[in-house]
Every structure is written in structure tokens, then in C-alpha cells.
Design an enzyme around this catalytic site. Structure first.
Site, short mmCIF file in Angstrom:
data_model
loop_
_atom_site.label_atom_id
_atom_site.label_comp_id
_atom_site.label_asym_id
_atom_site.label_seq_id
_atom_site.Cartn_x
_atom_site.Cartn_y
_atom_site.Cartn_z
N ASP A 139 0.81 -1.23 0.00
CA ASP A 139 0.00 0.00 0.00
C ASP A 139 0.84 1.28 0.00
O ASP A 139 0.34 2.34 -0.33
CB ASP A 139 -0.93 0.03 1.22
CG ASP A 139 -1.85 -1.17 1.27
OD1 ASP A 139 -2.03 -1.83 0.23
OD2 ASP A 139 -2.39 -1.47 2.35
N ARG A 183 -5.99 -0.44 0.17
CA ARG A 183 -6.82 -0.11 1.34
C ARG A 183 -7.30 1.35 1.26
O ARG A 183 -7.96 1.68 0.28
CB ARG A 183 -6.03 -0.36 2.63
CG ARG A 183 -6.91 -0.74 3.79
CD ARG A 183 -6.08 -1.00 5.03
NE ARG A 183 -5.36 -2.26 4.97
CZ ARG A 183 -5.87 -3.43 5.32
NH1 ARG A 183 -7.10 -3.50 5.77
NH2 ARG A 183 -5.16 -4.54 5.22
N ALA A 198 -3.05 5.85 -18.05
CA ALA A 198 -4.51 5.78 -17.87
C ALA A 198 -5.15 7.12 -18.23
O ALA A 198 -4.52 8.17 -18.13
CB ALA A 198 -4.83 5.44 -16.42
N GLN A 267 -1.85 -8.93 -7.21
CA GLN A 267 -0.92 -7.82 -6.92
C GLN A 267 0.03 -8.14 -5.77
O GLN A 267 1.03 -7.46 -5.58
CB GLN A 267 -1.72 -6.57 -6.55
CG GLN A 267 -2.56 -6.04 -7.67
CD GLN A 267 -3.64 -5.09 -7.16
OE1 GLN A 267 -3.46 -3.89 -7.16
NE2 GLN A 267 -4.75 -5.64 -6.72
N ARG A 268 -0.29 -9.13 -4.97
CA ARG A 268 0.56 -9.41 -3.79
C ARG A 268 1.58 -10.51 -4.04
O ARG A 268 2.50 -10.70 -3.24
CB ARG A 268 -0.32 -9.79 -2.59
CG ARG A 268 -1.15 -8.64 -2.05
CD ARG A 268 -0.89 -8.42 -0.58
NE ARG A 268 -1.24 -9.57 0.21
CZ ARG A 268 -2.34 -9.68 0.94
NH1 ARG A 268 -3.22 -8.69 0.98
NH2 ARG A 268 -2.57 -10.75 1.64
O1 F6P Z 1 -2.54 -4.04 3.19
C1 F6P Z 1 -2.29 -4.83 2.08
C2 F6P Z 1 -3.56 -5.25 1.41
O2 F6P Z 1 -3.24 -6.01 0.26
C3 F6P Z 1 -4.52 -4.11 1.06
O3 F6P Z 1 -4.14 -3.43 -0.12
C4 F6P Z 1 -5.83 -4.85 0.96
O4 F6P Z 1 -6.91 -3.99 1.19
C5 F6P Z 1 -5.72 -5.88 2.04
O5 F6P Z 1 -4.32 -6.06 2.28
C6 F6P Z 1 -6.34 -7.21 1.71
O6 F6P Z 1 -6.21 -8.02 2.82
P1 F6P Z 1 -6.51 -9.59 2.81
O7 F6P Z 1 -5.44 -10.27 2.04
O8 F6P Z 1 -6.49 -9.94 4.27
O9 F6P Z 1 -7.85 -9.74 2.17
#
Ligand code: F6P
Length: 336
Positions: A139, A183, A198, A267-268
Site C-alpha cells: 500500500d 486499502r 490511464a 498484486q501481492r
Molecule cells: O494491506 C495490504 C492489502 O493487500 C490491502 O491493499 C488490501 O486492502 C488488504 O491487504 C487485503 O487483505 P486480505 O489479504 O487480508 O484480504
């Protein structure tokens, strides 16, 4: 309780521990590796805590040696595991965690994570235990650091998605809403929108009426654009779904057909970029060295102006980092 775990002076530490907590992201493994290898280099043993604060409460740990952190540089996620831990928010949970640290003979703890995890680190520090934090969250909303571990890789993942979506959007003459994580912060949407070309970026920090979005889509169509790409941060209100419903109700006037892609947890994941590997290695190594050699505690080890920068943990978590006004202005000029 505080006397039981009073901070040791630098040079007296025999064992430190490291954990990753909260939402994962690329670069956590290189950071654990750096903490471990620097500590071992300084003659200090390392305990890995599994599943963040949950593992600390449950005494779920493993010994980390130089080999156990081998081969992890290019792996996304965290091999220690991570968790969001409501139990640690309670006094009872934190006392339990402190008991584990003392039972295992741990002299200092390095916490790698975002705002929630660093708030947990601050609470342990207030109980008298030597803790250092390292900012890691996609974030990029942590104070006291220009950038957190994971952000660069995530931006590249989003850019890759934008490029792909542009291909199909142009073929079909469509307008795409692309929802990013973040978030309450619009950083990911803003920077990826700016670097991905964009037509519009919608972020929680700026109020944008849905009527204005419709006008911009229609205008792009009239000006002969092949597509219209709109980045929407998940925290933008009234929200992506409401916007899709509204735009679909105006479909006939807009010209472009509307489609939505929610990027979600893609994205993670993924291999950390060169930038994230290096940042994680620098921050991890600095944290271990500062804690062991100089007895530094109660701080977050961040990155400001291409240098290691220390911020007291209470300042780091006091409020959400703001997006630079210059970036916001630049995005408005580029969205044409
Ligand atoms: O804080 C990192 C994040 O990926 C946010 O961007 C997102 O809102 C949240 O975590 C999602 O959390 P979870 O993986 O617990 O659903």
C-alpha cells in the site's frame, strides 16, 4: 514486566528473532534473509517466528541458519508465513507473546510488515522489549519511508496488467475500470495510472463525482481514442461496483462499452523485483546491525532519499502517509 525484559545494550545480544506479519508482498523473503545473515555475521543466532504474532503467541518457531535462508531471494510471499492476529491486539495475547520471547532467550525482535504490524511492534516496545520495525506493505502508506518493501514489484504487476488490458480494450473499443488494492491509500492506482497511461485515476484522497467519470469516457470516445483506461483504488468512494452500475445505465451515450477488472491478490504475489530485493536486503541488514551493534530499539528502519532512515515507531504509525501533491498534479496533466 518491563524489568524482566529490559533492553540490552548493544553488543550483549546472543539471539534475535524475526517475523513477518499482516498482508504479504514481494520482498519479505529477501528481508528475512538479510536480517538473518547480518545477525549471523555479527555472531548472533536467529529464531524465525512463523505466522507473525500468531506464531509468537503459539510458540511456533524455527532456527534460522545461513542455509535455511538460501534460495529465497527470488520467491514471493514469506517462507515464515504471516497472519493478521486479533489475539495480539489484546493485553493477554501480548503478554503471551512476551512470555515466548523470554522463554526462548530472545534479546531483540525484528518485525517486518505494514501499519498494523508496526503498531504491534510499538506495543511490544512499550512493554519494555527491544523491537525494530521494517516497513513492508504494497500500500505504501507507512510514514517515515519513501517506499515500503513490495511496492515496486506490485506496481510492475499492475503495469503488466494495464498493458494487457489495453490490447484487448483497443481491439474492442472498450472502456476498462481496473481496480487496484491499497486499502485507504490511492498510491498504487495513482502511480500505476501515471506510468501506465490511464485516462483517469480515482483515489480515496480526491473526490470525483461519477458524472465526471462518465464525461471523461464519452469525451475520450468522441476524440477518437481506441480505449479508455480508468484506474480505481479499492478505497475510492462510492466504490467500483456502484460506478460500473452507473456507467452501464448510460451505456448508449458513452460510446465505449464498459468492462471491469479487479486485480485482487495477483498484486501481492510474484517474484520480487531487483529494486525490492535490494531494498529488503538493505533494510533487513541495517535493522539487524543497528539492533545488535548499537542497541537501537523502538524505531522503524525506513528508506528516505536513498539512505537508511530511522523513525520512532509511534511516529511511523501515527497516521497514514499522504500521497505527494506533485504526483497528483502530474497525473491530472497527463490524463488527456
Ligand atoms: O494491506 C495490504 C492489502 O493487500 C490491502 O491493499 C488490501 O486492502 C488488504 O491487504 C487485503 O487483505 P486480505 O489479504 O487480508 O484480504
Amino acid at each position: 514486566m518491563a524489568e524482566e525484559c529490559a533492553p540490552l545494550r548493544g553488543g550483549n545480544m546472543k539471539r534475535i528473532a524475526v517475523l513477518t506479519s499482516g498482508g504479504d508482498g514481494p520482498g519479505l523473503n529477501p528481508c528475512i534473509r538479510a536480517v538473518t545473515r547480518m545477525a549471523l555475521h555479527l555472531g548472533v543466532s536467529v529464531t524465525g517466528i512463523q505466522r507473525g504474532y500468531a506464531g509468537l503467541i503459539a510458540n511456533d518457531t524455527l532456527e534460522l541458519d545461513a542455509r535455511s535462508v538460501g534460495g529465497v531471494l527470488g520467491r514471493g510471499g514469506t517462507f515464515l508465513g504471516t497472519a493478521r492476529c486479533p489475539e495480539f491486539m489484546t493485553e493477554k495475547g501480548r503478554r503471551e507473546a512476551l512470555r515466548t520471547l523470554n522463554r526462548l532467550g530472545i534479546d531483540g525482535l525484528v518485525v517486518i510488515g505494514g501499519n498494523g504490524s508496526l503498531t504491534g511492534a510499538l506495543q511490544l516496545h512499550k512493554m519494555g522489549f527491544p523491537v525494530l520495525g521494517i516497513p513492508a506493505t504494497i500500500d505504501n502508506d507507512v510514514n517515515g519511508t519513501d517506499i515500503s518493501i513490495g511496492v515496486d514489484t506490485t506496481l510492475n504487476t499492475i503495469l503488466d496488467a494495464i498493458d494487457r488490458i489495453k490490447d484487448t480494450a483497443s481491439s474492442h473499443q472498450r472502456a476498462f475500470l481496473i481496480e487496484t488494492m491499497g486499502r485507504n491509500s490511492g498510491y498504487l492506482a495513482l502511480v500505476s495510472g501515471l506510468s501506465g497511461g490511464a485516462e483517469l485515476v480515482l483515489i480515496p484522497e480526491i473526490e470525483t463525482p461519477m458524472e465526471k467519470v462518465a464525461r471523461i469516457i464519452e469525451d475520450a470516445y468522441i476524440r477518437g481514442k481506441a480505449h479508455c483506461i480508468i484506474l480505481v483504488a479499492e478505497g475510492w468512494k462510492p466504490g467500483t461496483r456502484a460506478l460500473v452500475d452507473y456507467l452501464k445505465s448510460l451505456q448508449a451515450e458513452l460510446g465505449f462499452e464498459i468492462r471491469l477488472t479487479v486485480l485482487g491478490h495477483i498484486q501481492r504475489g510474484g517474484k520480487p523485483s531487483a529494486f525490492d530485493r535490494l531494498l529488503a536486503t538493505r533494510l533487513g541488514a541495517a535493522a539487524a546491525r543497528l539492533m545488535i551493534e548499537e542497541g537501537v530499539a523502538g524505531k522503524m528502519v525506513g528508506w528516505v532519499g536513498s539512505e537508511i532512515y530511522l523513525t520512532p515507531l509511534d511516529e511511523a504509525v501515527a497516521f497514514q502517509k499522504e500521497i505527494s501533491v506533485k504526483l497528483r498534479e502530474l497525473a491530472e496533466i497527463m490524463d488527456q
